[in-house]
Design an enzyme around this catalytic site. Sequence first.
Site, mmCIF file in Angstrom:
data_model
loop_
_atom_site.group_PDB
_atom_site.id
_atom_site.type_symbol
_atom_site.label_atom_id
_atom_site.label_comp_id
_atom_site.label_asym_id
_atom_site.label_seq_id
_atom_site.Cartn_x
_atom_site.Cartn_y
_atom_site.Cartn_z
ATOM 1 C CB THR A 9 62.877 -90.626 9.966
ATOM 2 O OG1 THR A 9 64.131 -89.932 9.905
ATOM 3 C CG2 THR A 9 63.018 -92.007 9.343
ATOM 4 C CB ALA A 11 58.156 -86.600 7.991
ATOM 5 C CB SER A 13 57.716 -80.984 13.929
ATOM 6 O OG SER A 13 58.928 -81.540 14.390
ATOM 7 N N GLY A 14 59.246 -79.326 12.029
ATOM 8 C CA GLY A 14 60.551 -78.765 11.695
ATOM 9 C C GLY A 14 60.959 -78.930 10.246
ATOM 10 C CE1 TYR A 164 71.888 -83.017 17.181
ATOM 11 C CE2 TYR A 164 73.595 -81.346 16.920
ATOM 12 C CZ TYR A 164 72.444 -81.965 16.464
ATOM 13 O OH TYR A 164 71.852 -81.554 15.299
HETATM 14 P P1 NAD Z 1 62.693 -80.937 15.301
HETATM 15 O O1 NAD Z 1 62.810 -81.195 16.761
HETATM 16 O O2 NAD Z 1 61.774 -79.857 14.845
HETATM 17 O O3 NAD Z 1 62.321 -82.236 14.503
HETATM 18 C C1 NAD Z 1 62.877 -83.490 14.848
HETATM 19 C C2 NAD Z 1 61.978 -84.587 14.350
HETATM 20 O O4 NAD Z 1 62.487 -85.823 14.842
HETATM 21 C C3 NAD Z 1 60.541 -84.452 14.852
HETATM 22 O O5 NAD Z 1 59.647 -84.749 13.797
HETATM 23 C C4 NAD Z 1 60.451 -85.509 15.942
HETATM 24 O O6 NAD Z 1 59.168 -86.072 16.086
HETATM 25 C C5 NAD Z 1 61.428 -86.552 15.425
HETATM 26 N N1 NAD Z 1 61.881 -87.383 16.531
HETATM 27 C C6 NAD Z 1 62.526 -86.970 17.661
HETATM 28 N N2 NAD Z 1 62.719 -88.027 18.472
HETATM 29 C C7 NAD Z 1 62.180 -89.118 17.858
HETATM 30 C C8 NAD Z 1 62.053 -90.484 18.187
HETATM 31 N N3 NAD Z 1 62.517 -90.970 19.349
HETATM 32 N N4 NAD Z 1 61.454 -91.320 17.318
HETATM 33 C C9 NAD Z 1 60.965 -90.847 16.153
HETATM 34 N N5 NAD Z 1 61.051 -89.558 15.766
HETATM 35 C C10 NAD Z 1 61.646 -88.704 16.623
HETATM 36 O O7 NAD Z 1 64.190 -80.629 14.815
HETATM 37 P P2 NAD Z 1 64.789 -80.365 13.362
HETATM 38 O O8 NAD Z 1 65.652 -79.157 13.490
HETATM 39 O O9 NAD Z 1 63.740 -80.384 12.328
HETATM 40 O O10 NAD Z 1 65.778 -81.628 13.232
HETATM 41 C C11 NAD Z 1 65.838 -82.446 12.090
HETATM 42 C C12 NAD Z 1 67.268 -82.899 11.885
HETATM 43 O O11 NAD Z 1 68.087 -81.778 11.578
HETATM 44 C C13 NAD Z 1 67.914 -83.588 13.092
HETATM 45 O O12 NAD Z 1 68.622 -84.716 12.646
HETATM 46 C C14 NAD Z 1 68.887 -82.526 13.605
HETATM 47 O O13 NAD Z 1 69.995 -83.110 14.258
HETATM 48 C C15 NAD Z 1 69.290 -81.857 12.308
HETATM 49 N N6 NAD Z 1 69.858 -80.524 12.454
HETATM 50 C C16 NAD Z 1 69.099 -79.519 12.957
HETATM 51 C C17 NAD Z 1 69.659 -78.265 13.091
HETATM 52 C C18 NAD Z 1 68.864 -77.105 13.620
HETATM 53 O O14 NAD Z 1 69.456 -76.034 13.791
HETATM 54 N N7 NAD Z 1 67.585 -77.254 13.890
HETATM 55 C C19 NAD Z 1 70.996 -78.026 12.698
HETATM 56 C C20 NAD Z 1 71.733 -79.093 12.189
HETATM 57 C C21 NAD Z 1 71.144 -80.335 12.070
#
Ligand code: NAD
Length: 305
Positions: A9, A11, A13-14, A164
Site C-alpha cells: 500500500t 506504493a 510515491s515516496g 500520528y
Molecule cells: P508519502 O506521503 O510520500 O507516501 C504515503 C503514501 O500513502 C502515498 O503513496 C499516498 O498515496 C498513500 N496514502 C496516503 N493517504 C492515503 C489514503 N487515504 N488511501 C490510500 N493511500 C493513501 O510518505 P512516505 O514517507 O513514503 O510514508 C510511507 C510510510 O512511512 C507512512 O506509513 C509513514 O508514516 C512512514 N514513515 C515515514 C517517515 C518519513 O520521514 N517520511 C518516517 C517514519 C515513518
Amino acid sequence: MIGKTVVITGATSGIGLEVAEDLARQGAALVLVGRDRQRGEAALARLRAAAPHASVDIRYADLSEMAEVRRLAADLLATVGRIDVLINNAGAIFDRHALTSDGLERTFALNHMAYFLLTELLLERLKQAPAARIVNVASEAHRGATLDFSDLTGRNGAKGRLAYSRSKLANILFTSELAQRLAGTSVTANCLHPGFVASRFGEPGNGWAMRLGIGLLKRLIAITPEEGAKTIVFLAASPEVGATTGGSEVAAVSGRYYAKCRAIEPSAAARDAATARRLWDESARIAGLTTDGGDRGMAAPAAAG
Ligand code: NAD
C-alpha cells in the site's frame, strides 16, 4: 523474490514506490495499492521501465475508509491467487482534525485501522503461502506516545503529531500481537522505522506551518526515499528474517521492530502486551470483526457513535 507476490500500500510515491521498484527488480510480482490514478499510472510506467519482466499491477482505494479497505481486500482475494508478502505502508500526518465517514479520526483510520483490517481480511490467503511475511511501516515517532483508550479513535480531538505518534505506536503494538497470534503458522509479522525520509510525507492536505516545518527538516536531515526503502525491502525479502527456505525451517523472526535493517527495542509502551491485546480487541470491535477472526462485514456501532 522470483515467483513471489507482494501487495504494497502507499506504493505510488515516496518510500513505497522505491520499495516496489527494488522488489520488482528482484523479480517479485507486485500489486500496488494507490489512491490517485494519475500517480498510479506514473508509478506503473516507472516500474515497467525499471523492471520490464516483472508483473506489476495496481488497485485503487482510499484506505482511510473501512468500506474501501473491504472492497480492496475482496478484489485482491478474487484476483490475486497467492500473497507472499503484505506491506502496510500507506500513512500520513494531518494538522487538522477530521473524521472519516466511519466516525474515526483520519490518522487513526488510515495509519492503524487500514493496517489492521486489510491484514485481517487477507490473513487466510497469506497463510496459504509456504512462507508469508507481513511488514508494517511504523516510526520512531512512537516514542513518548501512549494510547488513550478513553478516546482511542481520536474522535474527540487528537490530531497532528499526537495522533500520528499514537498511530505509529499502534502499528508496533498491532505487529507484536499479530506475531503472537501467528505463532506456529508460516506467516511472520515485523515492523520498522524507515528513517526520516524526504518523501511527500507531511505535505498533502496540510497547512503552511506543518509543510514549512517538515520541509525544513527534510532539507536538513532527511535521507532519500531510496535509503528509506532499505529496511522494508530487508524485512520483505531477506532470507535472514524468513520463515522457511527450500522447504526447511530457518530462524523465523517475528514480532520485532527494526531500524537500519537491525532489530531494536521500541518504547516501553510499545512492548506492553496487555495494551497490545486491548488494542486488538478494540480494533476488531471497531472494524466489526468477531474475536474468532470472523467478519460481520460492518462497522461496529461504537465506531460511528
Ligand atoms: P508519502 O506521503 O510520500 O507516501 C504515503 C503514501 O500513502 C502515498 O503513496 C499516498 O498515496 C498513500 N496514502 C496516503 N493517504 C492515503 C489514503 N487515504 N488511501 C490510500 N493511500 C493513501 O510518505 P512516505 O514517507 O513514503 O510514508 C510511507 C510510510 O512511512 C507512512 O506509513 C509513514 O508514516 C512512514 N514513515 C515515514 C517517515 C518519513 O520521514 N517520511 C518516517 C517514519 C515513518
